[in-house]
Motif scaffolding. Structure first.
Motif, PDB file in Angstrom:
ATOM      1  N   ASP A  15      45.775   2.718 -88.982  1.00  0.00           N
ATOM      2  CA  ASP A  15      45.725   4.011 -89.013  1.00  0.00           C
ATOM      3  C   ASP A  15      46.734   4.937 -88.304  1.00  0.00           C
ATOM      4  O   ASP A  15      47.033   5.996 -87.978  1.00  0.00           O
ATOM      5  N   GLU A  16      47.727   4.175 -87.553  1.00  0.00           N
ATOM      6  CA  GLU A  16      48.600   4.650 -86.601  1.00  0.00           C
ATOM      7  C   GLU A  16      50.074   4.408 -87.466  1.00  0.00           C
ATOM      8  O   GLU A  16      50.775   3.517 -87.823  1.00  0.00           O
ATOM      9  N   ALA A  36      48.573   0.768 -95.855  1.00  0.00           N
ATOM     10  CA  ALA A  36      47.347   1.593 -96.046  1.00  0.00           C
ATOM     11  C   ALA A  36      47.076   2.210 -94.743  1.00  0.00           C
ATOM     12  O   ALA A  36      47.077   1.387 -93.721  1.00  0.00           O
ATOM     13  N   ALA A  37      46.448   3.513 -94.537  1.00  0.00           N
ATOM     14  CA  ALA A  37      46.342   4.053 -93.325  1.00  0.00           C
ATOM     15  C   ALA A  37      44.803   4.121 -93.112  1.00  0.00           C
ATOM     16  O   ALA A  37      44.194   4.750 -92.024  1.00  0.00           O
ATOM     17  N   SER A  38      43.870   3.339 -93.689  1.00  0.00           N
ATOM     18  CA  SER A  38      42.573   3.222 -93.792  1.00  0.00           C
ATOM     19  C   SER A  38      42.077   2.031 -94.186  1.00  0.00           C
ATOM     20  O   SER A  38      42.695   1.393 -95.273  1.00  0.00           O
ATOM     21  N   ILE A  58      42.232  -3.569 -86.344  1.00  0.00           N
ATOM     22  CA  ILE A  58      40.615  -3.770 -86.232  1.00  0.00           C
ATOM     23  C   ILE A  58      39.852  -2.296 -86.098  1.00  0.00           C
ATOM     24  O   ILE A  58      38.933  -1.891 -86.702  1.00  0.00           O
ATOM     25  N   VAL A  59      40.497  -1.416 -84.962  1.00  0.00           N
ATOM     26  CA  VAL A  59      39.927  -0.229 -84.852  1.00  0.00           C
ATOM     27  C   VAL A  59      40.393   0.990 -85.612  1.00  0.00           C
ATOM     28  O   VAL A  59      41.888   1.334 -85.454  1.00  0.00           O
ATOM     29  N   MET A  60      39.824   1.280 -86.526  1.00  0.00           N
ATOM     30  CA  MET A  60      40.328   2.511 -87.642  1.00  0.00           C
ATOM     31  C   MET A  60      38.866   3.404 -87.849  1.00  0.00           C
ATOM     32  O   MET A  60      37.900   2.898 -87.691  1.00  0.00           O
TER      33      MET A  60
END
Length: 374
Positions: A15-16, A36-38, A58-60
């Motif tokens: 997501d970054e 892919a952003a998600s 992992i963190v999204m």
């Protein structure tokens, strides 16, 4: 026509935007990179084209990396795609969970370019090797299956050829073999769950019995034409010679087994049937006067099938009789000639026996019945 890219496909999920840009710049010389952003977007891309490798944050927001990995590993289409987790967290619990979910590796952020590139290259080499092995295994499996089918077909043809030799000498037809084989099958299937027979009639055993059935009279090749083809009733001494076909067939199969140098389940059943299908429940049969459960189950099944078919079939020494006549002979023989429980099963299968007899009826007419002899 599907398009196969010249470079392996790497899907980067983060997501970054800055991480996506850095990784894209690092990998695009060697790989076709998709981003892919998600987690949701990643699954949409994978649904269209399955990548060769996935770099997964992992963190999204929404679906996190662990959930995405769980779904991928639970799908037979994507379970073999290597997943490398990316995380800014240095907690061991995240790494352990990721590996437990099936991830191939775990990389910490911020990204160390040489390390990332080396890890990706290693996983790609492993995937190529695994894909090659899987392809070879699939090819070998198909080859083994084809060879097995070929051997089984040769096995079955050999059985029928040997059995047909005996039947031809006896002025019978190949359809007799088919009919008795089908009678045995329907009778065995009906008795499969009977408490007296369930231990003897599992699926494999029934298949072996049915394949062995055509060899029941293989011993007739050792009986002279003068007796085997006699148009009238056999004299007592001639009948004693005729009875030896059971022992002759058994001995021929024993010899075949000795030549193989090992015991074969199929030949064990074939020997039982050849030797014992003329034994009778009350002990008055031949060649060994066995009685009751001492007679192998396979031979008891064959006895009913053989007698029924002999009655409805025309032979050089007799005219054919009706299904009802044959059925009544079977009923009258319960407890004397035949196992009474098998006769009871036959009672519910009468129509099926009749249908088999009609379906595989002899097409070629016999020559006029000869009346000479006793």
């Amino acid at each position: 026509m599907d398009h196969y890219p010249s470079k392996p496909v790497v899907l980067v999920v983060d997501d970054e935007p800055s991480s996506l840009q850095v990784i894209n710049e690092l990998l695009r010389e060697h790989y076709q990179v998709r981003v892919a952003a998600s987690g949701e977007h990643a699954l949409q891309i994978i649904d269209q084209t399955i990548p060769d490798l996935i770099l997964l944050d992992i963190v999204m927001p929404g679906l996190n990396g662990h959930e995405v990995c769980r779904r991928l590993k639970g799908n037979s289409k994507t379970c073999d795609v290597p997943v490398l987790f990316l995380s800014a967290s240095n907690q061991d619990i995240d790494e352990c969970l990721g590996l437990a979910l099936g991830a191939a590796d775990y990389l910490s952020k911020p990204i160390n370019p040489p390390v990332l590139l080396a890890r990706v290259q290693t996983q790609m080499r492993l995937k190529v090797a695994v894909d090659l092995l899987r392809s070879q295994k699939s090819f070998l499996d198909q080859e083994i299956l084809a060879r097995t089918r070929e051997l089984q077909a040769t096995h079955d043809v050999t059985i029928l050829a040997l059995a047909s030799l005996a039947e031809t000498r006896d002025n019978e037809t190949g359809n007799h073999l088919r009919r008795t084989q089908h009678y045995v099958r329907v009778l065995a299937e009906n008795l499969r769950h009977h408490p007296r027979f369930s231990a003897h009639l599992d699926e494999k055993s029934i298949e072996l019995i049915c394949k062995s059935a055509p060899l029941h009279d293989i011993g007739k090749v050792g009986i002279s034409d003068q007796i085997l083809l006699k148009p009238g009733r056999l004299e007592a001494d001639e009948f004693e010679i005729m009875k030896t076909h059971a022992q002759l067939g058994y001995q021929a199969l024993v010899h075949a087994e000795e030549l193989l140098g090992e015991q074969v389940p199929f030949l064990r059943i074939a020997k039982e049937i050849a030797l014992c299908h003329h034994e009778k429940w009350d002990g008055s049969g031949y060649p060994n006067g066995l009685a009751g459960d001492a007679i192998p189950v396979s031979a008891r099944l064959m006895a009913i099938a053989d007698v029924y078919d002999a009655i409805i079939s025309r032979r050089v020494y007799k005219l054919s009789k009706s299904h009802n006549t044959a059925a009544n002979v079977i009923y009258d023989g319960a407890g004397r000639h035949f196992d009474p429980d098998m006769v009871e099963a036959f009672r519910g299968l009468e129509d099926e026996f009749d249908q088999i007899a009609q379906r595989y009826a002899d097409s070629a007419p016999y020559e006029p019945l000869r009346t000479s002899g006793g």
